[in-house]
Design a protein around this motif. Structure first.
Motif, PDB file in Angstrom:
ATOM      1  N   ARG A 184       0.881  -1.911   0.049  1.00  0.00           N
ATOM      2  CA  ARG A 184      -0.484   0.492   0.561  1.00  0.00           C
ATOM      3  C   ARG A 184       0.874   1.097  -0.085  1.00  0.00           C
ATOM      4  O   ARG A 184       2.282   1.306   0.514  1.00  0.00           O
ATOM      5  CB  ARG A 184      -0.908   0.382   1.410  1.00  0.00           C
ATOM      6  CG  ARG A 184      -1.666  -0.822   0.356  1.00  0.00           C
ATOM      7  CD  ARG A 184      -3.173  -0.962   1.974  1.00  0.00           C
ATOM      8  NE  ARG A 184      -3.983  -2.001   2.020  1.00  0.00           N
ATOM      9  CZ  ARG A 184      -5.367  -1.425   1.433  1.00  0.00           C
ATOM     10  NH1 ARG A 184      -5.745  -0.064   1.517  1.00  0.00           N
ATOM     11  NH2 ARG A 184      -6.507  -2.690   1.523  1.00  0.00           N
ATOM     12  N   SER A 219      -3.398   3.554  -1.754  1.00  0.00           N
ATOM     13  CA  SER A 219      -3.990   2.330  -2.894  1.00  0.00           C
ATOM     14  C   SER A 219      -4.462   1.567  -2.327  1.00  0.00           C
ATOM     15  O   SER A 219      -4.342   1.185  -1.388  1.00  0.00           O
ATOM     16  CB  SER A 219      -2.633   2.593  -3.559  1.00  0.00           C
ATOM     17  OG  SER A 219      -1.822   1.509  -2.865  1.00  0.00           O
ATOM     18  N   ASP A 220      -4.664   0.394  -2.546  1.00  0.00           N
ATOM     19  CA  ASP A 220      -5.198  -0.724  -2.676  1.00  0.00           C
ATOM     20  C   ASP A 220      -3.992  -1.941  -2.815  1.00  0.00           C
ATOM     21  O   ASP A 220      -2.911  -1.171  -2.974  1.00  0.00           O
ATOM     22  CB  ASP A 220      -6.288  -1.478  -3.687  1.00  0.00           C
ATOM     23  CG  ASP A 220      -5.856  -2.065  -4.994  1.00  0.00           C
ATOM     24  OD1 ASP A 220      -4.897  -1.349  -4.758  1.00  0.00           O
ATOM     25  OD2 ASP A 220      -6.611  -2.538  -5.544  1.00  0.00           O
ATOM     26  N   ASP A 221      -4.405  -2.382  -2.164  1.00  0.00           N
ATOM     27  CA  ASP A 221      -3.612  -3.692  -1.419  1.00  0.00           C
ATOM     28  C   ASP A 221      -2.392  -4.090  -3.068  1.00  0.00           C
ATOM     29  O   ASP A 221      -1.163  -4.427  -3.027  1.00  0.00           O
ATOM     30  CB  ASP A 221      -3.307  -5.486  -0.850  1.00  0.00           C
ATOM     31  CG  ASP A 221      -4.094  -4.892   0.562  1.00  0.00           C
ATOM     32  OD1 ASP A 221      -3.655  -4.311   1.295  1.00  0.00           O
ATOM     33  OD2 ASP A 221      -4.774  -5.500   0.450  1.00  0.00           O
ATOM     34  N   GLN A 248      -7.626   5.484  -2.853  1.00  0.00           N
ATOM     35  CA  GLN A 248      -9.101   6.211  -2.687  1.00  0.00           C
ATOM     36  C   GLN A 248      -9.002   7.033  -1.127  1.00  0.00           C
ATOM     37  O   GLN A 248      -7.686   6.876  -0.825  1.00  0.00           O
ATOM     38  CB  GLN A 248      -9.552   4.480  -1.921  1.00  0.00           C
ATOM     39  CG  GLN A 248     -10.449   3.395  -2.297  1.00  0.00           C
ATOM     40  CD  GLN A 248      -9.382   2.999  -2.363  1.00  0.00           C
ATOM     41  OE1 GLN A 248      -8.106   2.342  -2.268  1.00  0.00           O
ATOM     42  NE2 GLN A 248      -8.855   2.237  -4.029  1.00  0.00           N
ATOM     43  N   THR A 291      -5.513   1.147  -7.595  1.00  0.00           N
ATOM     44  CA  THR A 291      -6.312   1.986  -7.761  1.00  0.00           C
ATOM     45  C   THR A 291      -6.276   3.081  -6.112  1.00  0.00           C
ATOM     46  O   THR A 291      -5.393   2.642  -5.162  1.00  0.00           O
ATOM     47  CB  THR A 291      -7.593   1.661  -7.320  1.00  0.00           C
ATOM     48  OG1 THR A 291      -8.019   1.145  -6.223  1.00  0.00           O
ATOM     49  CG2 THR A 291      -8.011   0.475  -8.833  1.00  0.00           C
TER      50      THR A 291
END
Length: 141
Positions: free
Chosen positions: A2, A18-20, A26, A24
């Protein structure tokens, strides 16, 4: 892994994560700046909560690519993030990111009051997403 993205301003710090998989970004928070200890304490909490391994700090270059006073403040802030959080930091060109965030919110017909509350979080998300996209492009090259 991340990654946390930051849009650093005089009054606020927009935060995205970020996502794992690092695909993406957020938006997660807008920190109202008060004292360095409090601000970095909040960043440390977010980094721990999301298992962040790297930080991307937006670097507001001038349109001609030079560094003005705001860019130098962001460079100093990035060094302090690295020192206090013990994480590697990457500076990322953020020219026009806040403008793009404001335009996106206007297009979505978000009220002026609400725009002020979320524009920094969206700017951090755009900075981080641009970094993630570039990383993905470079890994496929």
């Amino acid at each position: 892994m991340r990654i946390m993205g930051l849009d650093v301003g005089e009054k606020t710090i927009g935060v995205a994560v970020s996502d794992d998989l690092g695909w993406t970004a957020q938006g997660v928070d807008v920190i109202r700046r008060s004292t360095p200890d409090r601000d970095f304490g909040r960043l440390q909490t977010i980094a721990c909560d999301f298992d962040v391994e790297r930080v991307v700090v937006g670097l507001p270059k001038n349109m001609d690519g030079t560094f003005g006073p705001r860019a130098r403040k962001c460079q100093d802030f990035a060094q302090e993030v690295e020192r206090r959080l013990g994480l590697p930091v990457t500076l990322w060109d953020e020219r026009l990111t806040t403008t793009a965030a404001e335009r996106t919110l206007l297009t979505a017909d978000v009220s002026r009051r609400r725009r002020k509350q979320v524009v920094d979080k969206l700017a951090a998300t755009l900075i981080l997403q641009a970094f993630l996209d570039a990383q993905r492009r470079n890994s496929h090259a």
